[in-house]
Design a protein around this motif. Structure first.
Motif, PDB file in Angstrom:
ATOM      1  N   LEU A  37       0.837  -1.201   0.000  1.00  0.00           N
ATOM      2  CA  LEU A  37       0.000   0.000   0.000  1.00  0.00           C
ATOM      3  C   LEU A  37       0.869   1.246   0.000  1.00  0.00           C
ATOM      4  O   LEU A  37       1.926   1.280   0.632  1.00  0.00           O
ATOM      5  CB  LEU A  37      -0.903   0.006   1.242  1.00  0.00           C
ATOM      6  N   ALA A  38       0.412   2.271  -0.717  1.00  0.00           N
ATOM      7  CA  ALA A  38       1.108   3.556  -0.747  1.00  0.00           C
ATOM      8  C   ALA A  38       0.088   4.680  -0.653  1.00  0.00           C
ATOM      9  O   ALA A  38      -1.124   4.463  -0.813  1.00  0.00           O
ATOM     10  CB  ALA A  38       1.922   3.700  -2.036  1.00  0.00           C
ATOM     11  N   THR A  39       0.575   5.890  -0.403  1.00  0.00           N
ATOM     12  CA  THR A  39      -0.238   7.088  -0.600  1.00  0.00           C
ATOM     13  C   THR A  39       0.122   7.676  -1.956  1.00  0.00           C
ATOM     14  O   THR A  39       1.173   7.377  -2.530  1.00  0.00           O
ATOM     15  CB  THR A  39       0.016   8.154   0.469  1.00  0.00           C
ATOM     16  N   GLU A  40      -0.754   8.519  -2.466  1.00  0.00           N
ATOM     17  CA  GLU A  40      -0.477   9.163  -3.753  1.00  0.00           C
ATOM     18  C   GLU A  40       0.819   9.974  -3.676  1.00  0.00           C
ATOM     19  O   GLU A  40       1.660   9.912  -4.578  1.00  0.00           O
ATOM     20  CB  GLU A  40      -1.653  10.049  -4.163  1.00  0.00           C
ATOM     21  N   GLU A  41       0.982  10.732  -2.588  1.00  0.00           N
ATOM     22  CA  GLU A  41       2.184  11.559  -2.442  1.00  0.00           C
ATOM     23  C   GLU A  41       3.427  10.691  -2.292  1.00  0.00           C
ATOM     24  O   GLU A  41       4.454  10.948  -2.918  1.00  0.00           O
ATOM     25  CB  GLU A  41       2.052  12.483  -1.233  1.00  0.00           C
ATOM     26  N   GLY A  42       3.331   9.657  -1.450  1.00  0.00           N
ATOM     27  CA  GLY A  42       4.480   8.783  -1.250  1.00  0.00           C
ATOM     28  C   GLY A  42       4.874   8.061  -2.515  1.00  0.00           C
ATOM     29  O   GLY A  42       6.073   7.918  -2.822  1.00  0.00           O
ATOM     30  N   LEU A  43       3.891   7.586  -3.262  1.00  0.00           N
ATOM     31  CA  LEU A  43       4.154   6.906  -4.523  1.00  0.00           C
ATOM     32  C   LEU A  43       4.821   7.852  -5.509  1.00  0.00           C
ATOM     33  O   LEU A  43       5.784   7.486  -6.202  1.00  0.00           O
ATOM     34  CB  LEU A  43       2.838   6.371  -5.089  1.00  0.00           C
ATOM     35  N   TRP A 103       5.703  -0.640  -7.894  1.00  0.00           N
ATOM     36  CA  TRP A 103       4.497  -1.458  -8.014  1.00  0.00           C
ATOM     37  C   TRP A 103       3.857  -1.602  -6.639  1.00  0.00           C
ATOM     38  O   TRP A 103       4.520  -2.007  -5.683  1.00  0.00           O
ATOM     39  CB  TRP A 103       4.843  -2.836  -8.576  1.00  0.00           C
ATOM     40  N   VAL A 104       2.580  -1.260  -6.544  1.00  0.00           N
ATOM     41  CA  VAL A 104       1.887  -1.317  -5.261  1.00  0.00           C
ATOM     42  C   VAL A 104       0.535  -2.006  -5.428  1.00  0.00           C
ATOM     43  O   VAL A 104      -0.068  -1.997  -6.512  1.00  0.00           O
ATOM     44  CB  VAL A 104       1.698   0.086  -4.645  1.00  0.00           C
ATOM     45  N   GLY A 105       0.058  -2.595  -4.331  1.00  0.00           N
ATOM     46  CA  GLY A 105      -1.230  -3.269  -4.359  1.00  0.00           C
ATOM     47  C   GLY A 105      -2.408  -2.322  -4.311  1.00  0.00           C
ATOM     48  O   GLY A 105      -3.470  -2.596  -4.851  1.00  0.00           O
ATOM     49  N   GLY A 106      -2.230  -1.181  -3.636  1.00  0.00           N
ATOM     50  CA  GLY A 106      -3.298  -0.205  -3.516  1.00  0.00           C
ATOM     51  C   GLY A 106      -2.734   1.155  -3.186  1.00  0.00           C
ATOM     52  O   GLY A 106      -1.551   1.288  -2.834  1.00  0.00           O
ATOM     53  N   CYS A 107      -3.574   2.179  -3.296  1.00  0.00           N
ATOM     54  CA  CYS A 107      -3.097   3.547  -3.063  1.00  0.00           C
ATOM     55  C   CYS A 107      -4.187   4.344  -2.353  1.00  0.00           C
ATOM     56  O   CYS A 107      -5.323   4.434  -2.832  1.00  0.00           O
ATOM     57  CB  CYS A 107      -2.732   4.197  -4.394  1.00  0.00           C
ATOM     58  N   ASP A 108      -3.841   4.909  -1.186  1.00  0.00           N
ATOM     59  CA  ASP A 108      -4.736   5.787  -0.443  1.00  0.00           C
ATOM     60  C   ASP A 108      -4.349   7.242  -0.696  1.00  0.00           C
ATOM     61  O   ASP A 108      -3.276   7.534  -1.225  1.00  0.00           O
ATOM     62  CB  ASP A 108      -4.669   5.482   1.054  1.00  0.00           C
ATOM     63  N   LYS A 109      -5.223   8.123  -0.281  1.00  0.00           N
ATOM     64  CA  LYS A 109      -5.050   9.538  -0.617  1.00  0.00           C
ATOM     65  C   LYS A 109      -3.891  10.191   0.129  1.00  0.00           C
ATOM     66  O   LYS A 109      -3.060  10.867  -0.465  1.00  0.00           O
ATOM     67  CB  LYS A 109      -6.354  10.297  -0.328  1.00  0.00           C
ATOM     68  N   GLU A 110      -3.814   9.990   1.482  1.00  0.00           N
ATOM     69  CA  GLU A 110      -2.878  10.806   2.257  1.00  0.00           C
ATOM     70  C   GLU A 110      -2.555  10.159   3.592  1.00  0.00           C
ATOM     71  O   GLU A 110      -3.080   9.107   3.955  1.00  0.00           O
ATOM     72  CB  GLU A 110      -3.494  12.182   2.498  1.00  0.00           C
TER      73      GLU A 110
END
Length: 232
Positions: A181-187, A201-208
């Motif tokens: 999992l990542a955040t948009e900013e971190g990714l 490559w990440v399984g999912g992405c959260d906003k913040e």
């Protein structure tokens, strides 16, 4: 997710999304957390290695019926690949990635933690072999052609960027980062740290993240959940 870099890859696999939903739950036990991280790492790693590796003929062998066939390995070869878990939670993804590769690869650990007030990474352990073979130490290893960083969470991206910098300084030619999992900013930060040399490559992405640097809704402290050290 709009405006993510071209080298950012977020899985759209429906089974992975379902497993990630289970992993988010406060009611998921430590044993199930370990299993889910392993399974998601397999799925993310499968996609990442399908893109980042190619097949290469490696010789010939004989089948049980006596027929000759051409054997296949990966390019880069496993001997030119290094798996780099970020301690401690990155250890949970190592078995999944090693099971995907056709033969064992070197595993080089990086120990990084986030300083509580600044949320900046501090390196406390590094076992990258910075020096190549010498007359007195012919078995010393030089830099890998491909390094695969594994860490379940990319929150602010600072830890991923620090790991990328260490591996780039070591002399690797390419880096694949695999995360649950990542955040948009971190990714975005991880992808931009070395845009021409890194695929994330990440399984999912959260906003913040929240004011404590934790992903919202996220996974909680995944290291504590994996190793049952909640409340330390």
């Amino acid at each position: 997710m709009a405006n993510l870099p071209k080298n950012a890859h977020v899985s759209a696999h429906p089974c992975l999304k379902a497993k990630l939903s289970l992993l988010r739950s406060v009611g998921t036990s430590s044993r199930d957390v370990q299993t889910l991280v392993h399974e998601i790492a397999l799925m993310v790693g499968y996609e990442a290695l399908a893109s980042g590796l190619s097949a290469k003929d490696s010789g010939t062998d004989t089948s049980p019926l006596g027929y000759d066939y051409t054997t296949t390995t990966t390019s880069p070869a496993p001997s030119s690949i290094s798996l780099v878990p970020i301690l401690r939670s990155g250890l949970s993804m190592v078995p999944a990635l090693t099971s995907l590769l056709p033969s064992p690869v070197a595993v080089h650990h990086l120990g990084l933690y986030r300083e509580k007030s600044t949320l900046q990474p501090v390196e406390y352990y590094n076992n990258l072999p910075y020096h190549g073979p010498t007359p007195t130490n012919p078995n010393a290893g030089g830099p890998a052609e491909l390094a695969i960083i594994v860490d379940p969470v990319i929150a602010t991206g600072a830890t991923a960027c620090a790991a990328i910098d260490s591996l780039k300084d070591w002399g690797v030619k390419r880096i694949i980062v695999c995360a649950v999992l990542a955040t948009e900013e971190g990714l975005r930060h991880a992808c931009e740290e070395w845009a021409e040399g890194v695929e994330v490559w990440v399984g999912g992405c959260d906003k913040e993240v929240d004011d404590k640097g934790m992903i919202k809704p996220g996974l909680g402290d995944i290291g504590d959940r994996l190793f049952l050290t909640l409340g330390k």
